[in-house]
Write a protein that holds these residues in place. Sequence first.
Motif, PDB file in Angstrom:
ATOM      1  N   ASN A   4       3.717  -2.204   5.930  1.00  0.00           N
ATOM      2  CA  ASN A   4       2.707  -2.777   5.052  1.00  0.00           C
ATOM      3  C   ASN A   4       2.151  -4.084   5.597  1.00  0.00           C
ATOM      4  O   ASN A   4       1.013  -4.451   5.293  1.00  0.00           O
ATOM      5  N   ASP A  37       0.851  -1.188   0.000  1.00  0.00           N
ATOM      6  CA  ASP A  37       0.000   0.000   0.000  1.00  0.00           C
ATOM      7  C   ASP A  37       0.889   1.241   0.000  1.00  0.00           C
ATOM      8  O   ASP A  37       1.627   1.489   0.966  1.00  0.00           O
ATOM      9  N   SER A  48       1.704  -2.610  -7.117  1.00  0.00           N
ATOM     10  CA  SER A  48       1.405  -3.153  -5.790  1.00  0.00           C
ATOM     11  C   SER A  48       1.289  -4.672  -5.848  1.00  0.00           C
ATOM     12  O   SER A  48       0.857  -5.241  -6.850  1.00  0.00           O
TER      13      SER A  48
END
Length: 350
Positions: free
Chosen positions: A203, A149, A171
Amino acid sequence: MKKKMMALALAGAMLAMTACGSSGKTADTAATKAATEAAAAATEASSSAATQAADNSGKTYKVGICQLVQHDALDAATKGFEDALKDKFGDNVTIDYQNAQGDSATCATIVNGFVSNQYDLILANATPALQAAVAATTDIPILGTSITDYGTALNLKDFSGTTGMNVSGTSDLAPLDQQEAMIRELVPDAKKVAILYCSAEANSKFQADKIEGYLDADKIAYQEYTFADSNDLQSVVQSAVSDCDVMYIPTDNTAASNMTIIKNITEPAKLPIICGEENMCSNGGLATLSIDYYDIGEAAGEQAVEILANGADVSTLPIGYAKTTTKKYNKDYADAIGFTIPSDYVAIEK
């Protein structure tokens, strides 16, 4: 260029026809030679045009890759990125690949070297590498890959898909609601889920929080088991195994690099493990909702081409996501813990 090639080929053909109608074998030979030379000229022109298209008219580029640590997923992303650049630029791109061996401080040293050498673009493979690159330069375009993210990694408020800074990328986030559904599907009687991740990876915390929200909605108990680094991983896993029915591990780089340690504890305990990505699962988990890391690396490479060859603005380039996911499982682990997998899961090839 196309008109020039067609004219050359047509001139050769007309010359051949004219010669054939004038003087027998001598003219035949001359015509054949002329046609061959014309065809060769057209082929050379075509080849030259293709080369120019591939290398953007001879421009050369220097690209630095900083990869946090060596493990299968990150390696695949790097390979996809390199292949995309080589496919476009050939020998006109120089790629400087460096691995930080899991050390964030080394990431900073690596990217500072890229900045000092005025590289044209930096690929940061994994969140600490991205954070180091952002700290090192606001001018050189930075692409991330294997980042879960970007809003979390870069501490961006109201992140909506573009960063507004010299950063874009791809991502590795698979749908977390579907991962939580996988836990419920495979272990429907689970009373408690252990969520294992490295506390140093922002993350991983992001994924854990999301999974916990879905577990709360389904009224399933859970507990976080965090470790600071590989030194305390074994003791943390041992604690988790004694207190849960199933384990969830997000896409965590430290865990991914130490799946053998985890497996050596969880497999004898016959504990199902749902992993955030395929390579972790292959090395010591039961099942995963898989994306392809080569694909997201290749997509980042295509973004790099857009920036370098076509002048795309990295600050407005949307973050890319995996287009497909697949339910996969580790047959060896399933057999070892005596677990029957549903028929719509695909066995991971090894």
